[in-house]
Design a protein around this motif. Sequence first.
Motif, mmCIF file in Angstrom:
data_model
loop_
_atom_site.group_PDB
_atom_site.id
_atom_site.type_symbol
_atom_site.label_atom_id
_atom_site.label_comp_id
_atom_site.label_asym_id
_atom_site.label_seq_id
_atom_site.Cartn_x
_atom_site.Cartn_y
_atom_site.Cartn_z
ATOM 1 N N ILE A 41 0.852 -1.184 0.000
ATOM 2 C CA ILE A 41 0.000 0.000 0.000
ATOM 3 C C ILE A 41 0.888 1.234 0.000
ATOM 4 C CG2 ILE A 41 -1.624 1.344 1.381
ATOM 5 C CD1 ILE A 41 -2.711 -1.314 2.471
ATOM 6 N N PHE A 42 0.539 2.195 -0.834
ATOM 7 C CA PHE A 42 1.216 3.495 -0.835
ATOM 8 C C PHE A 42 0.231 4.527 -0.294
ATOM 9 C CE2 PHE A 42 3.427 0.997 -3.961
ATOM 10 C CZ PHE A 42 4.763 1.370 -3.834
ATOM 11 N N TRP A 43 0.590 5.141 0.824
ATOM 12 C CA TRP A 43 -0.268 6.181 1.392
ATOM 13 C C TRP A 43 -0.107 7.507 0.636
ATOM 14 C CZ3 TRP A 43 -3.234 3.212 3.816
ATOM 15 C CH2 TRP A 43 -2.811 2.252 4.748
ATOM 16 N N ASN A 44 1.031 7.684 -0.023
ATOM 17 C CA ASN A 44 1.217 8.848 -0.882
ATOM 18 C C ASN A 44 1.564 8.377 -2.291
ATOM 19 O OD1 ASN A 44 3.924 8.125 -0.790
ATOM 20 N ND2 ASN A 44 4.588 9.911 0.391
ATOM 21 N N GLY A 45 1.789 9.290 -3.192
ATOM 22 C CA GLY A 45 2.031 8.907 -4.576
ATOM 23 C C GLY A 45 3.471 8.616 -4.912
ATOM 24 N N ASN A 46 4.357 8.592 -3.936
ATOM 25 C CA ASN A 46 5.786 8.506 -4.184
ATOM 26 C C ASN A 46 6.313 7.087 -4.081
ATOM 27 O OD1 ASN A 46 5.603 11.310 -4.313
ATOM 28 N ND2 ASN A 46 6.201 11.570 -2.170
ATOM 29 N N VAL A 47 7.454 6.855 -4.711
ATOM 30 C CA VAL A 47 8.187 5.586 -4.643
ATOM 31 C C VAL A 47 9.606 5.886 -4.204
ATOM 32 C CG1 VAL A 47 9.086 3.628 -5.966
ATOM 33 C CG2 VAL A 47 6.799 4.522 -6.469
ATOM 34 N N GLY A 48 10.086 5.154 -3.209
ATOM 35 C CA GLY A 48 11.470 5.319 -2.788
ATOM 36 C C GLY A 48 11.609 6.100 -1.506
ATOM 37 N N ALA A 49 12.631 6.959 -1.460
ATOM 38 C CA ALA A 49 12.986 7.650 -0.222
ATOM 39 C C ALA A 49 11.859 8.516 0.312
ATOM 40 C CB ALA A 49 14.235 8.504 -0.452
ATOM 41 N N SER A 50 10.994 9.015 -0.553
ATOM 42 C CA SER A 50 9.919 9.913 -0.119
ATOM 43 C C SER A 50 8.569 9.204 0.008
ATOM 44 C CB SER A 50 9.785 11.090 -1.094
ATOM 45 O OG SER A 50 9.552 10.619 -2.410
#
Length: 324
Positions: free
Chosen positions: A169-178
């Motif tokens: 699950i991604f709570w925000n739209g970012n991938v990786g460090a952020s």
Amino acid sequence: MLAAITALVLAPALASSHAIAEPRCAGIDYNAKVMEIIRALPTGGGYSRGNSFVSPKFQTHNIGGGNWELRVYDGFPSHCTSATYALFGHLVALLHNGGKISLTADQLRWLEVSWRTPDGAALVDGQDPWWIFNANGAGAAALIKHTGIGVSFRDDKLAEARPGDFLKIFWNGNVGASEQGHQVVYTGRRQVGGGEMICFWGSQKQGTRKRNGRRQPLYFPAREGGKVHTGYGEVCRPRGDIKHMVFSRITCMEQLSAGLADMRARADVNGEGPLRMPRPFEDTYLMSLRKKSSDHATLDSAYDIRPDASSLASVGSLQSEPTQ
């Protein structure tokens, strides 16, 4: 609106002309096996991402006659990736100890949660099985890609997802460090207080967030009258909290031994120095996500993550591919 559970409906596995291909090498429904393991696991145990975190223990035992057995002990307090990796270890142990798959002693030991290489160097996210699984991005999808034991896909409308799928699950739209994310096992979708919920098993800690102008719980009980436990447990989260989902389905655990052997062959086994210690397998993309951000298109390309089936009406059904 979300204060009480008003309806409890498991999402069925829906038939579709674009269904995820499921080559079950021995005719085994691994999703059902995953759910059986979940029902046998303890509840709670605490949650920690700090110094009090305890990793799960994988122990390899010689039981004689050239045979080896794997035993898995859950670590508490846990966090999301340690809980789901422990679950994966329980699945490996169930199948290997029961003779359904066969791993070498070295392969069983390689699956352990190790913090350093044999020569003492610290391991980091993206190296060897555990640190691949633990990494930002989609660790379960990455390990499945490297070993060839399943398929990963996106399914925003939940037309193909099944209870027992691993889920990033991604709570925000970012991938990786952020990125802000959570790695769990999907268990269904439910209506809670009139709103759609995504439900899953994992390790989490209750908190609050602002929705519709007021503070509400982060997580909701999976069943009427239930509670949210700190640590292991099944919970639900409002669909609106989730920005992206990557599902990873195990379909062919019989490929695990060959997949691990292929990973080892691709690592620099010559090593360095007089002891010629084996070097870890390195996923350079996952390693880069420790300090850099990426995007979902690159993530999907790296691990053959299929796009949402609803967007493929003119393309045809999704097919699994052999690992490279």
